[in-house]
Design an enzyme around this catalytic site. Structure first.
Site, PDB file in Angstrom:
ATOM      1  N   GLU A  53       0.841  -1.204   0.000  1.00 25.46           N
ATOM      2  CA  GLU A  53       0.000   0.000   0.000  1.00 25.46           C
ATOM      3  C   GLU A  53       0.870   1.246   0.000  1.00 25.46           C
ATOM      4  OE1 GLU A  53      -2.226   2.888   2.956  1.00 25.46           O
ATOM      5  OE2 GLU A  53      -1.793   0.882   3.699  1.00 25.46           O
TER       6      GLU A  53
ATOM      7  N   ASP B   9       0.715   3.838  -3.146  1.00 20.99           N
ATOM      8  CA  ASP B   9       0.315   5.234  -2.975  1.00 20.99           C
ATOM      9  C   ASP B   9       1.209   6.156  -3.804  1.00 20.99           C
ATOM     10  OD1 ASP B   9      -0.978   7.533  -1.591  1.00 20.99           O
ATOM     11  OD2 ASP B   9       0.986   7.745  -0.667  1.00 20.99           O
TER      12      ASP B   9
ATOM     13  N   ASP C  67      -7.048   1.049   0.631  1.00 23.84           N
ATOM     14  CA  ASP C  67      -5.698   0.513   0.834  1.00 23.84           C
ATOM     15  C   ASP C  67      -5.375  -0.591  -0.171  1.00 23.84           C
ATOM     16  OD1 ASP C  67      -5.373   2.230   2.944  1.00 23.84           O
ATOM     17  OD2 ASP C  67      -5.645   0.715   4.502  1.00 23.84           O
TER      18      ASP C  67
ATOM     19  N   GLU D 269      -4.577   0.606  -3.738  1.00 26.50           N
ATOM     20  CA  GLU D 269      -3.199   1.060  -3.868  1.00 26.50           C
ATOM     21  C   GLU D 269      -2.231  -0.116  -3.853  1.00 26.50           C
ATOM     22  OE1 GLU D 269      -3.580   5.498  -1.852  1.00 26.50           O
ATOM     23  OE2 GLU D 269      -2.973   3.807  -0.594  1.00 26.50           O
TER      24      GLU D 269
END
Length: 236
Positions: free
Chosen positions: A49, A53, A122, A125
């Site tokens: 994650e 991101d 989450d 990503e």
């Protein structure tokens, strides 16, 4: 616990990427509640994650830069924050139908974890990161294009002034009003360029430039909001 061959094939068809290393996508879909034994955070999606991101932010930034050639940095920052915020990522996870294949503990599942928007955001990503590690930047770019491009091109509701949004955000957290400070001024008198920083206690200072102090302050506020994942979208 793991994905069945049928679930994996269906997921690959939905997202548009066939994995060479299926362990990456299984890790991207593994909630910490499903992990037994030592170092559960390292064997859940949390590290992916983190990477996802930043990969997502890079790709969407590139898409915005190409799609809006006359937009200034403040507008691009606002659009970026809108596209990568938690709600947008959760919507993408729903479009990918990730909740149905999430590897999650029984207790968390009974508590509604498969539909919880923070978890969905989450894993969206994390999936981007898994595709990136498996197939490289081009593969991740194709997946992001597939799911974020429609949102990038969709009509948007008006954005509020980023300085107003930042002040409200700070107030809601018990912080004083943001402090804007002129860092430098460059260029001739008829075409000045101001570099402004915005400061809030306990948070990293953010800088941005503009053709006037007001525009530079707006750009700095927008950059701060983008970094914190705060949307400037006007409430309905």
């Amino acid at each position: 616990m793991g994905l069945s061959a049928a679930d994996l094939a269906a997921l690959e068809a939905r997202i548009g990427h066939v994995f060479t290393d299926r362990s990456l996508i299984e890790l991207a879909l593994t909630h910490i509640s499903a992990v037994k034994g030592d170092a559960p955070r390292l064997r859940s999606y949390q590290r992916l994650e983190f990477l996802g991101d930043h990969v997502l932010g890079s790709i969407v930034s590139h898409m915005l830069f190409a799609a809006f050639p006359i937009a200034e940095e403040g507008e691009l920052s606002r659009r970026l924050a809108d596209l990568v915020r938690e709600e947008a990522c959760a919507e993408v996870a729903e479009a990918m139908d990730l909740g149905t294949v999430l590897l999650i503990g029984a207790g968390e599942a009974q508590a509604g974890g498969r539909k919880r928007r923070t978890i969905l955001a989450d894993i969206a990503e994390a999936v981007v990161a898994a595709v990136y590690l498996d197939g490289g930047y081009a593969a991740a770019h194709r997946v992001v294009e597939r799911f974020w491009r429609p949102r990038l091109e969709a009509p948007r509701r008006p954005l509020r002034d980023p300085k107003t949004v930042l002040q409200e955000w700070a107030q809601a957290r018990g912080l004083p009003p943001p402090l804007y400070r002129e860092v430098s001024r460059s260029g001739p008198d008829h075409a000045p360029r101001f570099l402004i920083c915005v400061e809030l206690p306990g948070l990293k200072t953010t800088e941005a430039a503009g053709p006037s102090k007001q525009e530079a302050q707006k750009a700095a506020a927008a950059a701060f909001l983008a970094r914190e994942g705060v949307s400037e979208e006007t409430p309905p």
